[in-house]
Write a protein that holds these residues in place. Structure first.
Motif, PDB file in Angstrom:
ATOM      1  N   TYR A 236     -18.103  59.832 -17.103  1.00 38.93           N
ATOM      2  CA  TYR A 236     -17.970  58.857 -16.027  1.00 38.93           C
ATOM      3  C   TYR A 236     -16.564  58.257 -16.036  1.00 38.93           C
ATOM      4  CZ  TYR A 236     -23.019  59.331 -16.399  1.00 38.93           C
ATOM      5  OH  TYR A 236     -24.293  59.840 -16.466  1.00 38.93           O
ATOM      6  N   LEU A 237     -15.978  58.160 -17.220  1.00 37.92           N
ATOM      7  CA  LEU A 237     -14.631  57.628 -17.335  1.00 37.92           C
ATOM      8  C   LEU A 237     -13.618  58.548 -16.660  1.00 37.92           C
ATOM      9  CD1 LEU A 237     -12.955  55.336 -18.483  1.00 37.92           C
ATOM     10  CD2 LEU A 237     -13.005  56.473 -20.720  1.00 37.92           C
ATOM     11  N   LEU A 238     -13.823  59.836 -16.779  1.00 38.30           N
ATOM     12  CA  LEU A 238     -12.942  60.790 -16.113  1.00 38.30           C
ATOM     13  C   LEU A 238     -13.021  60.658 -14.596  1.00 38.30           C
ATOM     14  CD1 LEU A 238     -13.526  63.943 -18.350  1.00 38.30           C
ATOM     15  CD2 LEU A 238     -11.468  62.521 -18.248  1.00 38.30           C
ATOM     16  N   GLN A 239     -14.200  60.275 -14.095  1.00 38.14           N
ATOM     17  CA  GLN A 239     -14.362  60.046 -12.663  1.00 38.14           C
ATOM     18  C   GLN A 239     -13.711  58.738 -12.233  1.00 38.14           C
ATOM     19  OE1 GLN A 239     -15.952  62.124 -10.321  1.00 38.14           O
ATOM     20  NE2 GLN A 239     -15.873  63.608 -11.985  1.00 38.14           N
ATOM     21  N   ALA A 240     -13.780  57.726 -13.119  1.00 34.27           N
ATOM     22  CA  ALA A 240     -13.253  56.406 -12.777  1.00 34.27           C
ATOM     23  C   ALA A 240     -11.735  56.337 -12.904  1.00 34.27           C
ATOM     24  CB  ALA A 240     -13.895  55.339 -13.672  1.00 34.27           C
ATOM     25  N   ASP A 241     -11.161  57.106 -13.824  1.00 37.92           N
ATOM     26  CA  ASP A 241      -9.719  57.117 -14.038  1.00 37.92           C
ATOM     27  C   ASP A 241      -9.218  58.539 -13.865  1.00 37.92           C
ATOM     28  OD1 ASP A 241      -7.101  56.891 -14.799  1.00 37.92           O
ATOM     29  OD2 ASP A 241      -7.491  56.084 -16.801  1.00 37.92           O
TER      30      ASP A 241
ATOM     31  N   GLN B  17     -30.150  55.100 -17.536  1.00 40.41           N
ATOM     32  CA  GLN B  17     -29.181  55.521 -18.555  1.00 40.41           C
ATOM     33  C   GLN B  17     -27.838  55.864 -17.925  1.00 40.41           C
ATOM     34  OE1 GLN B  17     -29.482  55.418 -21.753  1.00 40.41           O
ATOM     35  NE2 GLN B  17     -27.794  56.665 -22.514  1.00 40.41           N
ATOM     36  N   GLN B  18     -27.868  56.576 -16.815  1.00 42.81           N
ATOM     37  CA  GLN B  18     -26.623  56.966 -16.165  1.00 42.81           C
ATOM     38  C   GLN B  18     -25.876  55.757 -15.611  1.00 42.81           C
ATOM     39  OE1 GLN B  18     -27.940  60.581 -13.619  1.00 42.81           O
ATOM     40  NE2 GLN B  18     -25.998  61.124 -14.567  1.00 42.81           N
ATOM     41  N   VAL B  19     -26.600  54.804 -15.056  1.00 36.38           N
ATOM     42  CA  VAL B  19     -25.940  53.598 -14.543  1.00 36.38           C
ATOM     43  C   VAL B  19     -25.317  52.812 -15.688  1.00 36.38           C
ATOM     44  CG1 VAL B  19     -26.281  51.400 -13.357  1.00 36.38           C
ATOM     45  CG2 VAL B  19     -27.365  53.456 -12.469  1.00 36.38           C
ATOM     46  N   ARG B  20     -25.998  52.759 -16.818  1.00 42.57           N
ATOM     47  CA  ARG B  20     -25.407  52.085 -17.979  1.00 42.57           C
ATOM     48  C   ARG B  20     -24.076  52.746 -18.365  1.00 42.57           C
ATOM     49  NH1 ARG B  20     -30.930  51.174 -20.554  1.00 42.57           N
ATOM     50  NH2 ARG B  20     -31.157  48.901 -20.571  1.00 42.57           N
ATOM     51  N   ASP B  21     -24.069  54.059 -18.463  1.00 41.83           N
ATOM     52  CA  ASP B  21     -22.852  54.760 -18.850  1.00 41.83           C
ATOM     53  C   ASP B  21     -21.755  54.586 -17.799  1.00 41.83           C
ATOM     54  OD1 ASP B  21     -23.945  55.588 -21.221  1.00 41.83           O
ATOM     55  OD2 ASP B  21     -24.412  57.613 -20.550  1.00 41.83           O
TER      56      ASP B  21
ATOM     57  N   ALA C 268     -12.052  51.481 -17.315  1.00 44.86           N
ATOM     58  CA  ALA C 268     -11.067  52.217 -16.526  1.00 44.86           C
ATOM     59  C   ALA C 268      -9.811  51.400 -16.254  1.00 44.86           C
ATOM     60  CB  ALA C 268     -11.677  52.687 -15.226  1.00 44.86           C
ATOM     61  N   ALA C 269      -8.742  52.095 -15.938  1.00 50.21           N
ATOM     62  CA  ALA C 269      -7.410  51.545 -15.702  1.00 50.21           C
ATOM     63  C   ALA C 269      -6.755  51.263 -17.041  1.00 50.21           C
ATOM     64  CB  ALA C 269      -7.452  50.279 -14.853  1.00 50.21           C
ATOM     65  N   SER C 270      -6.310  52.323 -17.663  1.00 50.17           N
ATOM     66  CA  SER C 270      -5.713  52.214 -18.991  1.00 50.17           C
ATOM     67  C   SER C 270      -4.328  51.588 -18.921  1.00 50.17           C
ATOM     68  CB  SER C 270      -5.630  53.589 -19.647  1.00 50.17           C
ATOM     69  OG  SER C 270      -4.818  54.441 -18.872  1.00 50.17           O
ATOM     70  N   SER C 271      -3.930  50.987 -20.029  1.00 43.06           N
ATOM     71  CA  SER C 271      -2.599  50.408 -20.157  1.00 43.06           C
ATOM     72  C   SER C 271      -1.612  51.503 -20.565  1.00 43.06           C
ATOM     73  CB  SER C 271      -2.623  49.293 -21.209  1.00 43.06           C
ATOM     74  OG  SER C 271      -1.321  48.863 -21.518  1.00 43.06           O
TER      75      SER C 271
END
Length: 330
Positions: free
Chosen positions: A268-273, A230-234, A242-245
């Motif tokens: 996870y998005l907060l970690q990626a961006d 589940q965590q890998v999916r998220d 990630a990498a917003s315009s």
């Protein structure tokens, strides 16, 4: 078990996992505005509880009040990331997702749309998708090698085709069956960085949800592997987003559980961006009403100070079947 208010559908996901595993048990968009050009009326396709007092209403979990669709659009216009939840088999949820997408696409406000329903096997095709020409949505479906058994094309075809027709990038947000098997049997230490994203209380809640979503029938020894998948999916969905315009939003189409602020992709998005904050991520869940629940706050299933969703759009239900009862039947 009746469908959880959060749209937790791990039972269906796990069925596919167990079938694969065999013997295993298991928009910093201040620069533009979104035009609320869409009609507010919606013809419900699901029949159950249409007269429920919450049906069709939109709940703002931060202001703790109902809002209009125009107010919702105003907030969407300030988001870098828009996560649109769903119960996978509810046609109304997909119709409303399409409504959101069409409004954003009309404004040329979308940088990319990530689908939980597409996994890494489609990446090669997706990389050159907008160079292709298709005579029908079915040709698009076949090109993407869409999993028609797992994800009903009647629901998702209009979403995918609409994004493609606007030549907006489409991303895969899931892992393949082969990757699921590898993760399931991997050394847990390889994924310690994912578990570290959450505190102990949140990890405990994730485990409780695994247990409940499997009707208490999954051996506790399988919880770590299931949670790992589940965590890998998220994490995969977040990485694809990630990498917003600078002036457009990235959209995710996924199950309601995945789009939860407290437990899902936003963390996870907060970690990626690292340039984004939680205020840049807007989670909109489409939730089926439950007959006995009329307080919108109960649908958030709070266990912490973080609301599961920024907004909930309530819809009729497809069924009130007790899935756990059917699983336990001799």
């Amino acid at each position: 078990m009746k469908s959880m208010p959060t749209g937790n559908e791990w039972v269906a996901q796990t069925s596919r996992l167990l079938a694969f595993a065999g013997t295993m048990l298991l928009f910093t968009a201040c620069a533009h505005s979104v035009r609320p050009t869409l009609e507010s009326e919606h013809q419900w396709q699901s029949d159950l509880y249409r007269d429920h007092l919450l049906v069709g209403r939109i709940w703002d979990s931060h202001q703790k009040r109902f809002v209009t669709e125009d107010e919702l659009w105003g907030d969407i216009g300030e988001a870098s990331y828009l996560l649109l939840g769903e119960k996978h088999d509810n046609a109304d949820h997909h119709a409303l997702q399409l409504r959101m997408l069409e409004g954003l696409l009309q404004d040329e406000a979308v940088a990319r749309v990530v689908f939980e329903m597409l996994d890494s096997r489609a990446d090669e095709q997706l990389a050159v998708l907008n160079e292709q020409q298709f005579e029908s949505p079915e040709q698009l479906r076949d090109y993407l090698q869409w999993d028609v058994e797992g994800w009903d094309w009647n629901f998702y075809g209009p979403l995918v085709d609409t994004v493609y027709s606007h030549r907006v990038a489409i991303g895969s947000g899931n892992i393949s069956g082969a990757e699921v098997g590898q993760i399931y049997g991997a050394d847990p230490a390889e994924f310690a960085h994912l578990s570290a994203i959450f505190d102990e209380a949140t990890m405990a809640q994730l485990n409780r949800d695994i247990d409940e979503s499997h009707c208490g029938m999954l051996p506790e020894s399988q919880f770590p592997a299931m949670l790992r998948v589940q965590q890998v999916r998220d994490f995969t969905m977040a990485s694809a987003m990630a990498a917003s315009s600078a002036d457009k939003t990235v959209v995710l189409i996924a199950g309601n559980y995945h789009v939860r602020h407290d437990l899902g992709v936003p963390n996870y998005l907060l970690q990626a961006d690292h340039s984004s904050s939680r205020d840049d991520i807007l989670s909109l869940a489409f939730l089926e009403v439950q007959e006995e629940i009329s307080d919108p706050e109960e649908y958030l299933q709070r266990f912490s100070d973080i609301p599961a969703y920024d907004y909930i759009w309530f819809t009729p239900a497809l069924t009130n079947e007790d899935y756990c009862a059917s699983l336990r039947a001799p």
